[in-house]
Design a protein around this motif. Structure first.
Motif, PDB file in Angstrom:
ATOM      1  N   LEU A  84       0.834  -1.415   0.000  1.00 27.90           N
ATOM      2  CA  LEU A  84       0.352  -0.312   0.071  1.00 27.90           C
ATOM      3  C   LEU A  84       0.767   1.243   0.148  1.00 27.90           C
ATOM      4  O   LEU A  84       0.612   1.714  -1.211  1.00 27.90           O
ATOM      5  N   GLY A 116      -8.955  -0.114  -3.323  1.00 30.32           N
ATOM      6  CA  GLY A 116      -8.877   0.797  -2.272  1.00 30.32           C
ATOM      7  C   GLY A 116      -9.846  -0.106  -1.593  1.00 30.32           C
ATOM      8  O   GLY A 116     -10.458   0.743  -0.588  1.00 30.32           O
ATOM      9  N   ARG A 117     -10.777  -0.694  -1.706  1.00 29.83           N
ATOM     10  CA  ARG A 117     -11.503  -1.525  -1.273  1.00 29.83           C
ATOM     11  C   ARG A 117     -11.199  -2.928  -0.878  1.00 29.83           C
ATOM     12  O   ARG A 117     -10.940  -3.623  -2.037  1.00 29.83           O
ATOM     13  N   PRO A 118     -11.003  -2.986   0.112  1.00 31.75           N
ATOM     14  CA  PRO A 118     -10.521  -4.693   0.405  1.00 31.75           C
ATOM     15  C   PRO A 118     -11.614  -6.204   0.639  1.00 31.75           C
ATOM     16  O   PRO A 118     -12.386  -5.789   0.841  1.00 31.75           O
ATOM     17  N   ARG A 151      -5.265  -3.194   0.601  1.00 30.90           N
ATOM     18  CA  ARG A 151      -6.300  -2.713   0.472  1.00 30.90           C
ATOM     19  C   ARG A 151      -6.625  -2.327  -0.911  1.00 30.90           C
ATOM     20  O   ARG A 151      -7.246  -2.232  -1.789  1.00 30.90           O
TER      21      ARG A 151
END
Length: 199
Positions: A84, A116-118, A151
């Motif tokens: 990240l 950016g969205r795990p 992420r």
């Protein structure tokens, strides 16, 4: 991305269960220096690094007298954090990748969105619960913590196989190649590859 930007990061994590120092470079040469108390994980991380053309240094000690869980989990956390950080603002990256890798009779697929969205989806049924002293359930633990901290939207599918070692090896090779592709710079991409303007 400016030519002089170095996409790399390092982290140290020390708890009552583990003591880890980890450095990761996205734009590497496939060089690894990995020392942990979990030999099978050492092997898998070496494959991941080589096939992704990353550079990875890991020095990790943990409470493996209990089991390998904390060490494997915390290395996943640390690697995710460095991915990240190393990605920075994600300008110019391809963002997506889907890679199939065979290992003899086994076939694994890894699909990545640097979103950016795990999110983590995992489809794998192994013939045995152990490879040597390594518990196969720890593959899930490692990958989930990696996706969470980096992420990533990460989908891992082992389509088939008969040898558990081969099946897991195919996963880590595919993970390296998919992450390499998704993080690679596409000169056609202006800014961040999202209509939102941010990843």
């Amino acid at each position: 991305m400016a030519d002089n930007v170095i996409r790399a990061a390092e982290v140290a994590r020390k708890t009552n269960e583990t003591d880890i120092k980890l450095a990761f470079a996205i734009d590497g040469t496939g060089t690894s220096n990995i020392e942990t108390d979990v030999p099978f994980l050492n092997h898998m991380l070496d494959l991941f690094t080589k096939h992704g053309q990353f550079d990875l240094t890991v020095d990790a000690r943990g409470d493996v007298d209990i089991d390998d869980h904390h060490t494997v989990e915390d290395i996943g956390i640390c690697l995710g954090q460095t991915i990240l950080e190393g990605l920075g603002d994600k300008r110019g990256i391809k963002r997506y990748a889907s890679v199939f890798v065979p290992m003899d009779e086994a076939l694994a697929q890894v699909v990545i969105d640097i979103s950016g969205r795990p999110h983590f989806e995992y489809r794998a049924q192994y013939p045995s619960q152990q490879v040597g002293s390594f518990s196969t359930e720890l593959v899930h633990e490692f990958l989930w913590k990696l996706a969470l901290e980096a992420r990533l939207t990460l989908h891992v599918i082992v389509h088939y196989g008969q040898n558990t070692h081969h099946m897991i090896e195919a996963v880590f090779k595919a993970l390296g190649r998919a992450l390499d592709e998704a993080t690679s710079i596409d000169p056609r991409v202006q800014g961040v590859p999202s209509t939102k303007g941010v990843l």
